[in-house]
Structures are given as C-alpha cells and as structure tokens.
Design an enzyme around this catalytic site. Structure first.
Site, PDB file in Angstrom:
ATOM      1  N   SER A  53       7.806 -10.025  -6.075  1.00  0.00           N
ATOM      2  CA  SER A  53       8.283  -8.646  -6.021  1.00  0.00           C
ATOM      3  C   SER A  53       9.745  -8.581  -6.431  1.00  0.00           C
ATOM      4  O   SER A  53      10.510  -9.538  -6.192  1.00  0.00           O
ATOM      5  CB  SER A  53       8.122  -8.188  -4.570  1.00  0.00           C
ATOM      6  N   TYR A  67       9.521  -8.955   4.937  1.00  0.00           N
ATOM      7  CA  TYR A  67       8.533  -8.968   3.847  1.00  0.00           C
ATOM      8  C   TYR A  67       9.148  -9.588   2.586  1.00  0.00           C
ATOM      9  O   TYR A  67       8.569 -10.494   1.972  1.00  0.00           O
ATOM     10  CB  TYR A  67       8.027  -7.546   3.548  1.00  0.00           C
ATOM     11  N   LYS A 107       8.460 -13.274   0.249  1.00  0.00           N
ATOM     12  CA  LYS A 107       8.294 -13.469  -1.202  1.00  0.00           C
ATOM     13  C   LYS A 107       9.292 -14.513  -1.710  1.00  0.00           C
ATOM     14  O   LYS A 107       8.961 -15.357  -2.524  1.00  0.00           O
ATOM     15  CB  LYS A 107       8.459 -12.144  -1.946  1.00  0.00           C
TER      16      LYS A 107
HETATM   17  P1  NAD Z   1      -2.969  -4.437  -0.778  1.00  0.00           P
HETATM   18  O1  NAD Z   1      -2.620  -4.390   0.666  1.00  0.00           O
HETATM   19  O2  NAD Z   1      -3.652  -3.260  -1.380  1.00  0.00           O
HETATM   20  O3  NAD Z   1      -3.840  -5.729  -1.093  1.00  0.00           O
HETATM   21  C1  NAD Z   1      -3.619  -6.959  -0.461  1.00  0.00           C
HETATM   22  C2  NAD Z   1      -4.970  -7.476   0.025  1.00  0.00           C
HETATM   23  O4  NAD Z   1      -4.789  -8.744   0.626  1.00  0.00           O
HETATM   24  C3  NAD Z   1      -5.616  -6.558   1.065  1.00  0.00           C
HETATM   25  O5  NAD Z   1      -6.897  -6.159   0.612  1.00  0.00           O
HETATM   26  C4  NAD Z   1      -5.690  -7.419   2.330  1.00  0.00           C
HETATM   27  O6  NAD Z   1      -6.831  -7.144   3.085  1.00  0.00           O
HETATM   28  C5  NAD Z   1      -5.663  -8.833   1.750  1.00  0.00           C
HETATM   29  N1  NAD Z   1      -5.114  -9.844   2.657  1.00  0.00           N
HETATM   30  C6  NAD Z   1      -3.910  -9.833   3.299  1.00  0.00           C
HETATM   31  N2  NAD Z   1      -3.767 -10.943   4.039  1.00  0.00           N
HETATM   32  C7  NAD Z   1      -4.898 -11.696   3.860  1.00  0.00           C
HETATM   33  C8  NAD Z   1      -5.345 -12.948   4.357  1.00  0.00           C
HETATM   34  N3  NAD Z   1      -4.617 -13.677   5.215  1.00  0.00           N
HETATM   35  N4  NAD Z   1      -6.545 -13.410   3.942  1.00  0.00           N
HETATM   36  C9  NAD Z   1      -7.309 -12.693   3.083  1.00  0.00           C
HETATM   37  N5  NAD Z   1      -6.946 -11.497   2.603  1.00  0.00           N
HETATM   38  C10 NAD Z   1      -5.764 -10.995   2.981  1.00  0.00           C
HETATM   39  O7  NAD Z   1      -1.617  -4.761  -1.581  1.00  0.00           O
HETATM   40  P2  NAD Z   1      -1.303  -4.678  -3.137  1.00  0.00           P
HETATM   41  O8  NAD Z   1      -0.408  -3.514  -3.354  1.00  0.00           O
HETATM   42  O9  NAD Z   1      -2.546  -4.804  -3.915  1.00  0.00           O
HETATM   43  O10 NAD Z   1      -0.402  -5.973  -3.299  1.00  0.00           O
HETATM   44  C11 NAD Z   1      -0.921  -7.170  -3.831  1.00  0.00           C
HETATM   45  C12 NAD Z   1       0.185  -8.196  -3.883  1.00  0.00           C
HETATM   46  O11 NAD Z   1       1.260  -7.709  -4.679  1.00  0.00           O
HETATM   47  C13 NAD Z   1       0.806  -8.532  -2.518  1.00  0.00           C
HETATM   48  O12 NAD Z   1       1.116  -9.912  -2.513  1.00  0.00           O
HETATM   49  C14 NAD Z   1       2.067  -7.704  -2.496  1.00  0.00           C
HETATM   50  O13 NAD Z   1       3.031  -8.258  -1.651  1.00  0.00           O
HETATM   51  C15 NAD Z   1       2.478  -7.786  -3.950  1.00  0.00           C
HETATM   52  N6  NAD Z   1       3.351  -6.680  -4.380  1.00  0.00           N
HETATM   53  C16 NAD Z   1       2.939  -5.388  -4.206  1.00  0.00           C
HETATM   54  C17 NAD Z   1       3.759  -4.347  -4.599  1.00  0.00           C
HETATM   55  C18 NAD Z   1       3.348  -2.912  -4.377  1.00  0.00           C
HETATM   56  O14 NAD Z   1       4.234  -2.042  -4.390  1.00  0.00           O
HETATM   57  N7  NAD Z   1       2.067  -2.601  -4.196  1.00  0.00           N
HETATM   58  C19 NAD Z   1       4.991  -4.634  -5.194  1.00  0.00           C
HETATM   59  C20 NAD Z   1       5.362  -5.956  -5.376  1.00  0.00           C
HETATM   60  C21 NAD Z   1       4.522  -6.979  -4.960  1.00  0.00           C
HETATM   61  C1  WQD Z   2      10.894   4.416  -3.953  1.00  0.00           C
HETATM   62  C2  WQD Z   2      12.025   5.426  -3.907  1.00  0.00           C
HETATM   63  C3  WQD Z   2      12.951   5.810  -1.719  1.00  0.00           C
HETATM   64  C4  WQD Z   2       9.460   7.716   0.048  1.00  0.00           C
HETATM   65  C5  WQD Z   2       9.044  -0.855  -1.666  1.00  0.00           C
HETATM   66  C6  WQD Z   2       9.259  -2.228  -1.100  1.00  0.00           C
HETATM   67  C7  WQD Z   2       9.269  -3.240  -2.197  1.00  0.00           C
HETATM   68  C8  WQD Z   2       8.064  -3.114  -3.114  1.00  0.00           C
HETATM   69  C9  WQD Z   2       7.780  -1.698  -3.499  1.00  0.00           C
HETATM   70  C10 WQD Z   2       6.412  -4.762  -2.570  1.00  0.00           C
HETATM   71  C11 WQD Z   2      13.176   5.003  -2.996  1.00  0.00           C
HETATM   72  C12 WQD Z   2      12.304   7.059  -2.275  1.00  0.00           C
HETATM   73  C13 WQD Z   2      10.310   7.093  -0.847  1.00  0.00           C
HETATM   74  C14 WQD Z   2       9.760   9.045   0.464  1.00  0.00           C
HETATM   75  C15 WQD Z   2      11.709   9.026  -0.951  1.00  0.00           C
HETATM   76  N1  WQD Z   2       6.870  -3.587  -2.522  1.00  0.00           N
HETATM   77  N2  WQD Z   2      11.411   7.736  -1.331  1.00  0.00           N
HETATM   78  N3  WQD Z   2      10.875   9.653  -0.063  1.00  0.00           N
HETATM   79  O1  WQD Z   2      11.600   1.162  -1.567  1.00  0.00           O
HETATM   80  O2  WQD Z   2      11.469   0.732  -4.057  1.00  0.00           O
HETATM   81  O3  WQD Z   2      10.105  -0.582  -2.566  1.00  0.00           O
HETATM   82  O4  WQD Z   2       7.816  -0.832  -2.376  1.00  0.00           O
HETATM   83  O5  WQD Z   2       6.909  -5.763  -2.941  1.00  0.00           O
HETATM   84  O6  WQD Z   2       9.328  -4.476  -1.589  1.00  0.00           O
HETATM   85  O7  WQD Z   2      10.486  -2.254  -0.416  1.00  0.00           O
HETATM   86  O8  WQD Z   2       9.545   1.808  -2.903  1.00  0.00           O
HETATM   87  O9  WQD Z   2       8.054   3.743  -2.959  1.00  0.00           O
HETATM   88  O10 WQD Z   2       9.162   3.119  -0.758  1.00  0.00           O
HETATM   89  O11 WQD Z   2      10.540   4.092  -2.595  1.00  0.00           O
HETATM   90  O12 WQD Z   2      12.691   9.626  -1.398  1.00  0.00           O
HETATM   91  O13 WQD Z   2       9.054   9.647   1.276  1.00  0.00           O
HETATM   92  O14 WQD Z   2      11.522   6.651  -3.362  1.00  0.00           O
HETATM   93  O15 WQD Z   2      14.123   6.127  -1.053  1.00  0.00           O
HETATM   94  O16 WQD Z   2      14.353   5.416  -3.605  1.00  0.00           O
HETATM   95  P1  WQD Z   2      10.803   0.803  -2.731  1.00  0.00           P
HETATM   96  P2  WQD Z   2       9.240   3.194  -2.234  1.00  0.00           P
END
Ligand code: NAD
Ligand code: WQD
Length: 343
Positions: A126, A151, A155
C-alpha cells in the site's frame, strides 16, 4: 492452463483480479476465510466469466490448513496474496489483531511457497508505507516514512519479511504498492462490499447518494492544496487487477531483474476530495449532500504516484479516469439497492 492461487479471492481487489486472470487464460483457486467477506462476489465472478471458482474457506493463520491447500494444488505457477485486514481505525484500536492476522498469514504463505517450490509470489502492499512523505510524486525508491497506523506498519513489516525471505530463497516476488483503489467491474456484478460503516471516501459518497448515510463530511478544507482538500491518487480497481495479471506474466516470462521487485500502482494524477465529489455528481446526476468539515487526524495531505516503473517493466497502463471510477462505483451501489428491492 496455468493455475494461480489467489488468497483473499472473495474480497474487493481479489475478486476483480480473478476476473482479469480468467480473461487472460489462467485457472484460479481462492483461499479466503471470509472473515471480511462472503462468497457473494464469487457468484458475480461466475456470472461475468462463466467460471465457477473454488474457494477454500481457510484461515491462513492456521498453518496446517494452509499447508493442506498447497498440498492439493502442487501445480500452481504462482500465488497472489491479497488476504489481510485493512481497516485503519480498527488497526489503531486492536493492533495485535492486525499484526497477528496480517503477518502470520504472510509467514504461513511463504512457508508453503518455499516447501512446495512455488516459483512466483505477488504481494499486496500500500502507498501507506510511504507515510507522510513530501517527496511527490512518489517513486519506488522514495524512503518509507513513519507508518501512520498499525495497519500501515503491517505492510511495511510484510515487505521486510519478503525482502529477508528473498535474500535466501529463489522465489520471485513482486510487491505492488497500491494507491487508492476505487470503482467496480463495469458489469456491476462485483464491487466493494464494506462491512459496517465505511471510512473510505468513495463508498461514503455512493452510500450517501443512495440514502444509506446522511451526508459526506469533507475532512479538511484548509490544506495547502489547490482547493484546500486532501489529494489522493485514486485508481480504478480493474486497472489494479490487470496489473496483477501483468506482474504474474512478467515473472512467468522471466523478465524480472531481481527476485524481489517493488512497483507502485497509481494513475499518477492527484485528485482532491472536492474534485472527486464533483466527478461523482457529474457522472451520476445526483446532487450529493456534503458539508465542509474539520481535518481527520492522521490524514496524509497529498500523495500520488510516479507510475513510470510499472509502465516500463510491466507494460501496464491505467486506462480509466476519475469519472469512470465514480460511474462504476455508483452503478455497483445502485445494483446492490436493486438486488435488495427485488428480493
Ligand atoms: P478485502 O477486505 O475486500 O479483502 C481481503 C480478503 O482477505 C477478505 O475477503 C478477507 O475475508 C480475507 N482475509 C483476511 N484475513 C484472512 C486470513 N487470515 N485468512 C484468509 N482470508 C483472510 O480487502 P481488499 O480491498 O480487497 O484488499 C486486498 C489487499 O490489498 C489487502 O492486503 C489490503 O491490505 C491491500 N490494499 C487495499 C487497499 C484498498 O484501499 N482496498 C489499498 C492498498 C492495499
Ligand atoms: C481519501 C480522502 C480523506 C472519507 C486509506 C488507508 C490506506 C489505503 C487506502 C489500504 C482523504 C477524505 C474520506 C470521508 C473525506 N488502504 N475523506 N470524507 O485515507 O487515503 O487511505 O485507504 O492500504 O492505507 O489509510 O483513503 O478513502 O479514507 O480517504 O473527506 O468521509 O478522502 O480525508 O483525504 P486514505 P480514504
């Protein structure tokens, strides 16, 4: 057909990636404990692709069960490891749960990858590993900053575990650092399914527009940005999904220069919160109920990627803009409502 093991395949990014992998001729098996999902998105995948995906309902923190999955799938050419917990405020209130789940599952996957000689691993990281960086746009060599949450620290630590593992094991690893994945598959058959009240901007917007939430609060309008609100690099989930297929193919083709590579996945365009709201209103035709509010503690002010490395190495390019992201997110939200109304 080459078989890929996708962990977290029932989740948001995993499900979209499975669709892209199938469209590119891969066979997929999923492992997901459903701790943060159900099998609903697998039904959507079947409708889109015509392929039924087998999901092992296994907690990857359980080594014996994880081992059994790898044992049954000795023919896989790679693992794409999405499974993790990802809710930032929850990680602040329960850090041990996050370290335990996100790191134990990764270590167990690596143990099995090693034992079964799986040649390739792609890991979900991330942009939060960069912390509150001021060096913009962010390149892969930008120094990692102080993690803003447990969190984000999982990562950073996950990446370090892979780095140390890769020093003494030949598995090829790619760490993909996603910026802000949003949007949904254009069919509106799969999308993001936040459990409980969402924290992320786009689900907050769509849930407000549909009437599930009363309003959107813009967190901070006095930042030194072009309109005072925070800047993020929103990227369409299908572009993120396609980067995984390309990353795996890149490893399968032996194009990697080292056995551990790091690649940013963003569009390279910074978008403010107010611009995101405007884009939503334009494509949905809905006047959004939003208010200007105070800053959210811990927010990074501005972050966006330099994606040259992904373009050069993977031959990847993000195809969808902020309006496509908002349109598909909205179509997905509407489809969820229609499903409830039709039942
Ligand atoms: P999500 O929660 O939709 O999917 C993650 C899945 O992993 C879920 O279905 C959950 O049930 C499963 N899971 C969690 N722990 C587990 C375990 N111990 N064993 C088996 N299954 C397990 O999340 P997502 O948005 O699809 O994210 C996928 C990956 O991408 C994650 O590693 C997340 O940290 C990373 N990521 C997400 C974002 C985002 O904004 N969505 C941003 C950056 C990184
Ligand atoms: C985006 C922007 C808020 C909600 C998070 C995690 C990061 C990554 C992605 C996994 C910001 C603003 C939000 C609201 C708002 N996940 N906002 N009103 O904070 O960039 O990142 O998700 O790895 O680790 O920290 O994403 O979607 O929460 O916010 O104004 O009700 O929207 O302040 O500027 P963020 P977000």
């Amino acid at each position: 057909m080459q078989k890929v093991l996708v962990t977290g395949g029932c989740g948001y990014i995993g499900s979209h990636t499975i669709v892209d992998l199938i469209n590119h001729g891969f066979e997929v098996v999923s492992v997901d404990s459903n701790v943060r999902s159900s099998t609903q998105l697998l039904e959507g995948i079947e409708k889109i692709t015509g392929k039924k995906i087998h999901n092992y309902k296994v907690d990857l923190c359980n080594l014996e069960d994880t081992h059994a999955v790898f044992h049954e799938n000795r023919d896989i050419v790679g693992v794409i490891h999405f499974a993790a917990l990802k809710t930032v405020p929850e990680s602040v209130s329960d850090p041990l749960y996050y370290f335990q789940n996100n790191l134990t599952s990764l270590i167990n996957v690596l143990k099995c990858v090693k034992e079964f000689n799986v040649p390739n691993l792609v890991f979900s990281s991330s942009c939060s590993v960069y912390g509150n960086t001021t060096a913009l746009p962010v390149v892969e060599s930008t120094p990692l900053g102080e993690a803003q949450s447990p969190y984000a620290r999982t990562k950073q630590m996950g990446e370090q575990i892979i780095e140390d593992y890769a020093r003494v094991n030949s598995t090829n690893n790619i760490v993909l650092r996603y910026f802000n994945p949003v949007g949904a598959h254009p069919s509106a058959l799969i999308g993001e399914l936040p459990l409980g009240r969402p924290d992320n901007l786009v689900p907050v917007i769509t849930q407000t527009a549909i009437g599930k939430l009363p309003k959107v609060t813009v967190f901070g309008t006095d930042y030194h940005t072009r309109d005072g609100s925070c800047v993020r690099d929103y990227i369409h989930v299908m572009d993120i999904a396609n980067a995984h297929t390309k990353a795996l193919q890149y490893l399968l083709d032996g194009k990697n220069e080292s056995n551990r590579e790091i690649i940013n996945l963003g569009t390279g365009n910074g978008v403010t919160v107010l611009e995101a709201i405007k884009a939503f209103e334009k494509v949905s035709g809905v006047k959004l109920n939003y208010e200007l509010g105070p800053r959210r503690p811990g927010d990074v002010i501005e972050i966006y990627a330099n994606n040259s490395y992904a373009r050069e190495r993977l031959g990847w390019e993000p195809k969808q803009g902020i309006e496509d992201m908002m349109r598909t997110a909205w179509q997905w939200e509407v489809s969820l409502r229609d499903r409830v109304l039709n039942n």
